[in-house]
Design a protein around this motif. Structure first.
Motif, PDB file in Angstrom:
ATOM      1  N   SER A  96      -1.948  -1.210  -3.835  1.00  0.00           N
ATOM      2  CA  SER A  96      -2.931  -0.159  -3.585  1.00  0.00           C
ATOM      3  C   SER A  96      -2.211   1.166  -3.434  1.00  0.00           C
ATOM      4  O   SER A  96      -1.060   1.209  -2.983  1.00  0.00           O
ATOM      5  CB  SER A  96      -3.705  -0.466  -2.296  1.00  0.00           C
ATOM      6  OG  SER A  96      -4.600   0.592  -1.977  1.00  0.00           O
ATOM      7  N   HIS A 153      -6.413  -1.631  -6.659  1.00  0.00           N
ATOM      8  CA  HIS A 153      -7.037  -1.038  -5.477  1.00  0.00           C
ATOM      9  C   HIS A 153      -6.609   0.417  -5.319  1.00  0.00           C
ATOM     10  O   HIS A 153      -5.441   0.755  -5.492  1.00  0.00           O
ATOM     11  CB  HIS A 153      -6.650  -1.817  -4.218  1.00  0.00           C
ATOM     12  CG  HIS A 153      -7.469  -1.458  -3.001  1.00  0.00           C
ATOM     13  ND1 HIS A 153      -7.260  -0.299  -2.279  1.00  0.00           N
ATOM     14  CD2 HIS A 153      -8.499  -2.102  -2.387  1.00  0.00           C
ATOM     15  CE1 HIS A 153      -8.127  -0.257  -1.274  1.00  0.00           C
ATOM     16  NE2 HIS A 153      -8.883  -1.324  -1.316  1.00  0.00           N
ATOM     17  N   SER A 165     -11.991  -1.000  -5.705  1.00  0.00           N
ATOM     18  CA  SER A 165     -11.093  -2.071  -6.150  1.00  0.00           C
ATOM     19  C   SER A 165     -11.705  -2.861  -7.299  1.00  0.00           C
ATOM     20  O   SER A 165     -12.904  -2.794  -7.566  1.00  0.00           O
ATOM     21  CB  SER A 165     -10.791  -3.023  -4.986  1.00  0.00           C
ATOM     22  OG  SER A 165     -11.894  -3.878  -4.731  1.00  0.00           O
ATOM     23  N   ASN A 220     -12.957   3.526  -0.460  1.00  0.00           N
ATOM     24  CA  ASN A 220     -12.147   2.461  -1.047  1.00  0.00           C
ATOM     25  C   ASN A 220     -12.796   1.843  -2.275  1.00  0.00           C
ATOM     26  O   ASN A 220     -14.000   1.558  -2.278  1.00  0.00           O
ATOM     27  CB  ASN A 220     -11.870   1.384   0.001  1.00  0.00           C
ATOM     28  CG  ASN A 220     -10.841   1.843   1.017  1.00  0.00           C
ATOM     29  OD1 ASN A 220      -9.650   1.628   0.843  1.00  0.00           O
ATOM     30  ND2 ASN A 220     -11.292   2.496   2.070  1.00  0.00           N
ATOM     31  N   ASP A 251      -2.909   5.282  -1.925  1.00  0.00           N
ATOM     32  CA  ASP A 251      -3.768   6.228  -1.213  1.00  0.00           C
ATOM     33  C   ASP A 251      -3.668   7.595  -1.880  1.00  0.00           C
ATOM     34  O   ASP A 251      -2.575   8.041  -2.237  1.00  0.00           O
ATOM     35  CB  ASP A 251      -3.326   6.382   0.242  1.00  0.00           C
ATOM     36  CG  ASP A 251      -3.646   5.168   1.096  1.00  0.00           C
ATOM     37  OD1 ASP A 251      -4.306   4.245   0.588  1.00  0.00           O
ATOM     38  OD2 ASP A 251      -3.224   5.153   2.265  1.00  0.00           O
ATOM     39  N   SER A 289      -7.477   3.915  -2.661  1.00  0.00           N
ATOM     40  CA  SER A 289      -8.160   4.554  -1.537  1.00  0.00           C
ATOM     41  C   SER A 289      -8.051   6.065  -1.725  1.00  0.00           C
ATOM     42  O   SER A 289      -7.009   6.554  -2.162  1.00  0.00           O
ATOM     43  CB  SER A 289      -7.519   4.157  -0.206  1.00  0.00           C
ATOM     44  OG  SER A 289      -7.571   2.766   0.003  1.00  0.00           O
ATOM     45  N   ASN A 314      -8.975  -4.163   6.264  1.00  0.00           N
ATOM     46  CA  ASN A 314      -9.877  -3.072   6.629  1.00  0.00           C
ATOM     47  C   ASN A 314     -11.314  -3.558   6.805  1.00  0.00           C
ATOM     48  O   ASN A 314     -12.073  -3.003   7.606  1.00  0.00           O
ATOM     49  CB  ASN A 314      -9.815  -1.960   5.588  1.00  0.00           C
ATOM     50  CG  ASN A 314      -8.535  -1.149   5.715  1.00  0.00           C
ATOM     51  OD1 ASN A 314      -7.895  -1.152   6.763  1.00  0.00           O
ATOM     52  ND2 ASN A 314      -8.158  -0.468   4.657  1.00  0.00           N
ATOM     53  N   SER A 344       0.852  -1.188   0.000  1.00  0.00           N
ATOM     54  CA  SER A 344       0.000   0.000   0.000  1.00  0.00           C
ATOM     55  C   SER A 344       0.888   1.239   0.000  1.00  0.00           C
ATOM     56  O   SER A 344       1.649   1.463   0.944  1.00  0.00           O
ATOM     57  CB  SER A 344      -0.909  -0.001   1.232  1.00  0.00           C
ATOM     58  OG  SER A 344      -1.711   1.164   1.269  1.00  0.00           O
ATOM     59  N   GLU A 359     -10.441  -6.383  -2.681  1.00  0.00           N
ATOM     60  CA  GLU A 359     -10.824  -5.571  -1.538  1.00  0.00           C
ATOM     61  C   GLU A 359      -9.825  -5.787  -0.388  1.00  0.00           C
ATOM     62  O   GLU A 359      -9.272  -6.874  -0.246  1.00  0.00           O
ATOM     63  CB  GLU A 359     -12.235  -5.946  -1.061  1.00  0.00           C
ATOM     64  CG  GLU A 359     -13.313  -5.780  -2.104  1.00  0.00           C
ATOM     65  CD  GLU A 359     -13.470  -6.952  -3.061  1.00  0.00           C
ATOM     66  OE1 GLU A 359     -14.392  -6.914  -3.900  1.00  0.00           O
ATOM     67  OE2 GLU A 359     -12.657  -7.910  -2.977  1.00  0.00           O
ATOM     68  N   SER A 360      -9.627  -4.772   0.421  1.00  0.00           N
ATOM     69  CA  SER A 360      -8.729  -4.912   1.570  1.00  0.00           C
ATOM     70  C   SER A 360      -9.405  -5.749   2.648  1.00  0.00           C
ATOM     71  O   SER A 360     -10.311  -5.283   3.346  1.00  0.00           O
ATOM     72  CB  SER A 360      -8.370  -3.537   2.147  1.00  0.00           C
ATOM     73  OG  SER A 360      -7.702  -3.687   3.384  1.00  0.00           O
TER      74      SER A 360
END
Length: 380
Positions: free
Chosen positions: A156, A185, A241, A239, A158, A187, A250, A117, A246-247
């Motif tokens: 992923s 993914h 994806s 979020n 952010d 975020s 989380n 991430s 998917e995370s």
């Protein structure tokens, strides 16, 4: 059953102006002592609260990859030696673009890490400077190339929007750059200005020009539209994806399930008790050296609080709260328990209810915090 573990590395080579997480400058810190302490905390915790198999492990910070190669190798070895993992465990490491060498990536890959991430935040170099980030857009592309070359496919990034002086066009351009990486993914979070940060002090002095609520809301609408047009499904408020990416870590939080938290300032939820660890490094390490769990605060979550948390955490997911699972977990019907709140929110068209789910509408996602607050302190 405890499904997940979070491990906190508080060291940073640079402190971002918006960050309020437990962190310290790396230089001059007792990094090796800390790694030894967090390994001992794992041993002490698992001795008192055992778990068969963890489905997710997440290493965050701070900047976990600020550790040098030897420290990173030792830290990963401690995780693998002390935490029981399911065969299909999701094992995530946070990292910053520009500080993730191929050597470090290989150490992570060899240790079983299978998800990276990256804290990108924006692709606008001017904005990166304004928010205190050390990397530049070119570092993102190089880092992603390095990650892929080592064999990682679960990646992923952010992003943050509503940054100081950021325009809608700036944000759209960052989204387009992010999509060019073709990752599974993404975020994206709106900037929240927290106390004890550089931005908070600037805001109090009237020196932090933010885009404003209307532009922020439009940015979020554009975010949802563009993600959907790219075939990335929104499974939680912030979020998005490809299906299957998917995370899982989380989702443990949003499903209101139990998890370990290891490290200075980490939080855990075990046996109905929410715990926060001691934050200052020396106090944390001293506590561990005395063979004591480094607990700063314990809170026994009451049945009423558990049900309220089930609602406002579950509503973060686009699937929402399952009525049947709520019934099964608490032997209560959420439609009766929260009838006034649900009716009011439904009349505003902020939530909808179908055969088995209570979930936010698109309009409701824009007003998520207002919705969540409706479920706080409701049950006597």
């Amino acid at each position: 059953m405890i499904k997940a573990a979070y491990l906190h590395i508080p060291f940073c080579e640079h402190i971002c102006y918006y960050c309020d997480f437990n962190k310290v400058y790396l230089q001059g810190q007792p990094v090796d002592d800390y790694i030894q302490a967090i390994e001992q905390e794992m041993k002490l915790t698992l001795r008192e609260f055992p778990s068969d198999k963890l489905e997710t492990i997440f290493v965050g910070g701070g900047t976990p990859t600020s550790l040098n190669e030897q420290q990173l190798d030792r830290f990963c070895e401690g995780i693998n030696k002390n935490l029981p993992k399911a065969a299909d465990v999701e094992f995530t490491f946070e990292a910053n673009p520009g500080d993730l060498s191929k050597e470090k990536l290989q150490i992570l890959k060899d240790a079983g890490v299978n998800r990276i991430s990256l804290g990108v935040q924006t692709f606008n170099d001017h904005l990166l400077t304004k928010i205190g980030r050390a990397h530049r857009a070119k570092d993102v592309y190089q880092t992603v190339d390095n990650i892929k070359s080592i064999g990682f496919d679960n990646i992923s990034i952010d992003l943050i929007y509503s940054l100081p002086t950021q325009t809608l066009k700036d944000f759209e351009e960052s989204l387009n750059e992010a999509f060019s990486l073709d990752l599974p993914h993404y975020s994206a979070y709106s900037l929240i200005i927290e106390p004890k940060t550089v931005f908070y002090n600037l805001l109090r002095k009237g020196k932090l020009p933010t885009p404003g609520e209307d532009i922020e809301a439009r940015m979020y609408e554009v975010l949802m539209e563009k993600m959907e047009s790219r075939g990335l499904h929104q499974y939680e408020i912030s979020n998005f994806s490809k299906y299957g990416y998917e995370s899982r870590h989380n989702l443990v939080y949003w499903n209101n399930e139990s998890y370990y938290g290891f490290g200075a300032g980490a939080h855990s939820y075990v046996n109905g008790i929410r715990r926060s660890n001691i934050g200052p490094l020396k106090k944390y390490i001293d506590c561990i050296n005395n063979e004591e769990l480094p607990i700063r605060e314990n809170h026994q979550v009451t049945p009423s609080e558990q049900m309220e948390e089930e609602m406002f955490l579950g509503l973060r997911k686009t699937a929402g709260v399952s009525i049947s699972k709520f019934n099964e977990k608490f032997n209560r019907d959420p439609l009766e328990l929260f009838s006034n709140e649900i009716n009011e929110l439904a009349s505003k068209k902020w939530i909808e209810v179908n055969d088995d789910n209570i979930y936010l509408t698109k309009q409701g996602r824009l007003l998520g915090n207002e919705v969540f607050q409706m479920f706080l302190g409701v049950i006597d």
